[in-house]
Write a protein that holds these residues in place. Structure first.
Motif, PDB file in Angstrom:
ATOM      1  N   VAL A  66       1.102  -1.230   0.180  1.00  0.00           N
ATOM      2  CA  VAL A  66      -0.133   0.087  -0.099  1.00  0.00           C
ATOM      3  C   VAL A  66       1.005   1.073   0.007  1.00  0.00           C
ATOM      4  N   PHE A  67       2.048   1.320   0.953  1.00  0.00           N
ATOM      5  CA  PHE A  67       2.900   2.467   0.962  1.00  0.00           C
ATOM      6  C   PHE A  67       3.607   2.779  -0.483  1.00  0.00           C
ATOM      7  N   TRP A  68       4.112   1.671  -1.041  1.00  0.00           N
ATOM      8  CA  TRP A  68       4.677   1.794  -2.291  1.00  0.00           C
ATOM      9  C   TRP A  68       3.882   1.950  -3.569  1.00  0.00           C
ATOM     10  N   PRO A 134      13.968   8.948  -3.950  1.00  0.00           N
ATOM     11  CA  PRO A 134      14.756   9.279  -3.058  1.00  0.00           C
ATOM     12  C   PRO A 134      15.728   7.925  -2.429  1.00  0.00           C
ATOM     13  N   ARG A 135      16.928   8.202  -2.218  1.00  0.00           N
ATOM     14  CA  ARG A 135      17.794   7.363  -1.566  1.00  0.00           C
ATOM     15  C   ARG A 135      17.316   7.069  -0.012  1.00  0.00           C
ATOM     16  N   ALA A 136      17.662   5.854   0.501  1.00  0.00           N
ATOM     17  CA  ALA A 136      17.137   5.515   1.782  1.00  0.00           C
ATOM     18  C   ALA A 136      18.412   5.954   2.644  1.00  0.00           C
ATOM     19  N   TYR A 141      15.916  -4.347   2.213  1.00  0.00           N
ATOM     20  CA  TYR A 141      14.523  -4.233   1.841  1.00  0.00           C
ATOM     21  C   TYR A 141      13.602  -3.417   2.910  1.00  0.00           C
ATOM     22  N   GLY A 142      12.757  -2.536   2.453  1.00  0.00           N
ATOM     23  CA  GLY A 142      12.025  -1.794   2.954  1.00  0.00           C
ATOM     24  C   GLY A 142      10.595  -1.726   2.539  1.00  0.00           C
ATOM     25  N   TYR A 143       9.569  -1.774   3.672  1.00  0.00           N
ATOM     26  CA  TYR A 143       8.351  -1.796   3.312  1.00  0.00           C
ATOM     27  C   TYR A 143       8.044  -0.111   3.464  1.00  0.00           C
ATOM     28  N   SER A 144       8.935   0.651   4.029  1.00  0.00           N
ATOM     29  CA  SER A 144       8.836   2.157   3.630  1.00  0.00           C
ATOM     30  C   SER A 144      10.358   2.570   4.049  1.00  0.00           C
ATOM     31  N   TYR A 145      10.644   4.024   3.865  1.00  0.00           N
ATOM     32  CA  TYR A 145      11.878   4.654   3.900  1.00  0.00           C
ATOM     33  C   TYR A 145      12.366   4.458   5.312  1.00  0.00           C
ATOM     34  N   SER A 146      11.723   4.290   6.254  1.00  0.00           N
ATOM     35  CA  SER A 146      11.892   4.046   7.760  1.00  0.00           C
ATOM     36  C   SER A 146      11.809   2.805   8.199  1.00  0.00           C
ATOM     37  N   ASP A 147      11.976   1.728   7.402  1.00  0.00           N
ATOM     38  CA  ASP A 147      11.841   0.447   7.844  1.00  0.00           C
ATOM     39  C   ASP A 147      12.930   0.017   8.597  1.00  0.00           C
ATOM     40  N   ALA A 148      12.767  -0.587   9.808  1.00  0.00           N
ATOM     41  CA  ALA A 148      13.923  -0.830  10.870  1.00  0.00           C
ATOM     42  C   ALA A 148      14.590  -2.013  10.440  1.00  0.00           C
ATOM     43  N   VAL A 222       3.713  -6.409 -10.982  1.00  0.00           N
ATOM     44  CA  VAL A 222       2.942  -6.857  -9.951  1.00  0.00           C
ATOM     45  C   VAL A 222       3.590  -7.061  -8.677  1.00  0.00           C
ATOM     46  N   ASP A 223       2.820  -7.054  -7.516  1.00  0.00           N
ATOM     47  CA  ASP A 223       3.335  -7.728  -6.216  1.00  0.00           C
ATOM     48  C   ASP A 223       4.607  -7.002  -5.693  1.00  0.00           C
ATOM     49  N   ILE A 224       4.368  -5.527  -5.783  1.00  0.00           N
ATOM     50  CA  ILE A 224       5.588  -4.662  -5.029  1.00  0.00           C
ATOM     51  C   ILE A 224       5.252  -4.494  -3.708  1.00  0.00           C
ATOM     52  N   ASP A 225       5.868  -5.460  -2.740  1.00  0.00           N
ATOM     53  CA  ASP A 225       5.791  -5.173  -1.381  1.00  0.00           C
ATOM     54  C   ASP A 225       6.830  -4.443  -0.383  1.00  0.00           C
ATOM     55  N   ASP A 226       8.026  -4.560  -1.286  1.00  0.00           N
ATOM     56  CA  ASP A 226       8.867  -3.723  -0.605  1.00  0.00           C
ATOM     57  C   ASP A 226       9.856  -3.192  -1.712  1.00  0.00           C
ATOM     58  N   MET A 227      10.733  -1.932  -1.412  1.00  0.00           N
ATOM     59  CA  MET A 227      11.776  -1.522  -2.258  1.00  0.00           C
ATOM     60  C   MET A 227      12.903  -2.101  -1.662  1.00  0.00           C
ATOM     61  N   CYS A 228      13.860  -2.405  -2.475  1.00  0.00           N
ATOM     62  CA  CYS A 228      15.215  -2.679  -2.153  1.00  0.00           C
ATOM     63  C   CYS A 228      16.254  -1.331  -2.410  1.00  0.00           C
ATOM     64  N   PHE A 229      17.208  -1.194  -1.569  1.00  0.00           N
ATOM     65  CA  PHE A 229      17.976  -0.035  -1.454  1.00  0.00           C
ATOM     66  C   PHE A 229      19.425  -0.630  -1.565  1.00  0.00           C
TER      67      PHE A 229
END
Length: 313
Positions: A66-68, A134-136, A141-148, A222-229
């Motif tokens: 949902v975030f991405w 933006p760079r993280a 792997y992040g569900y958002s930019y602030s993923d722990a 399809v199926d983009i759950d998280d982003m990789c940095f």
């Protein structure tokens, strides 16, 4: 991704009915995928939709999607829009637009070389657009930019992949953990290169799965759950490994590499990253994931061990 309580087709029907109303529709589960339970829904009238169901262990995956979905809108990428979601349900789900195309893995061998080349260039160009994000502040792997889960180095991301492969191999007990040790040693000369990697964004799962295509080229992803940095060459290596796994023509990788103008060092990095993914594929043998049963395919194991030898030679 194991849970004792799993969603069923009835849960997919309930989710679809909540969105569509109680009109007639049919459902069909997609066979691809190891994480979510995905159903195509065909209403009596109107366009098809797709229901992606998860469970407690995969709830954050859907939250990330949902975030991405919102973040990627500004890039005008060919991704299906999430039209409804319920992340608090017992079995959380999202409902998406349906893309009219075939999963690349299902049609790869039937596509003409010119069509495969067109798709490879389309995917490379799409990843170029994703790189504009933006760079993280960390890697992985992040569900958002602030993923722990984001780590302080790119090498730590590779170490996590290798640790997971080792744990899977150890858990099943049919392959040797020495495969992982050999890859670790092969990566040692890349120390300086890995230290220089920046946390740029890329879609890590645009391999032979999640890429919807037709003869004209890329339809969507399809199926983009998280982003990789990190180093985007990693997605190229994962695609390379997927094609090895399929025993498919790897001209697709050549076209993609040329689209990114890779130099010799970068091509060597792709080979070593492919070895990282290879031990991951070896580790998947005998894993249940979201299937009802799991069997050990010894023929596949021997084949993948041969691929690893080739990559490390």
């Amino acid at each position: 991704m194991m849970t004792t309580a799993r969603p069923t087709e009835q849960h997919a029907r309930e989710a679809a009915a909540k969105f569509l109303g109680h009109e007639d529709f049919t459902t069909r589960r997609y066979s691809n995928g190891m994480c979510h339970y995905v159903y195509e829904v065909t209403p009596g009238c109107g366009p098809k939709i797709v229901v992606r169901l998860g469970h407690d262990e995969t709830r954050e995956h859907l939250r990330g999607s949902v975030f991405w979905d919102q973040e990627l809108r500004s890039l005008n990428l060919p991704t299906p829009r999430i039209v409804y979601h319920d992340l608090q349900a017992v079995f959380p789900y999202t409902i998406l637009e349906h893309l009219q195309g075939a999963d690349l893995v299902d049609v790869f061998s039937t596509l003409a070389p010119t069509a495969r080349a067109r798709i490879a260039r389309d995917v490379a160009a799409m990843q170029d657009r994703v790189a504009q994000l933006p760079r993280a502040k960390g890697f992985g792997y992040g569900y958002s930019y602030s993923d722990a889960r984001l780590t302080s180095t790119w090498r730590a991301v590779l170490d996590e992949q290798l640790d997971r492969a080792r744990a899977w191999i150890r858990g099943v007990g049919v392959a040797s953990e020495a495969h992982v040790d050999r890859v670790i040693r092969a990566l040692l000369p890349l120390g300086g290169y890995l230290d220089d990697v920046e946390p740029g964004a890329f879609l890590h799962d645009t391999t032979t799965k999640n890429v919807m295509v037709n003869e004209s080229g890329l339809v969507g992803v399809v199926d983009i759950d998280d982003m990789c940095f990190g180093d985007r060459l990693y997605v190229l290596s994962l695609t390379n490994m997927a094609l090895f796994s399929m025993k498919a023509d790897r001209d697709y990788i050549t076209v993609w590499s040329d689209a990114w103008n890779l130099n010799e060092t970068q091509r060597r990095v792709v080979s070593l990253y492919t070895a990282v993914n290879c031990v991951g594929f070896i580790g998947e043998i005998g894993q249940r994931f979201n299937r009802d049963t799991a069997e050990v395919d010894y023929g596949r194991l021997r084949y993948l061990e041969g691929v690893l030898e080739h990559l490390l030679a």
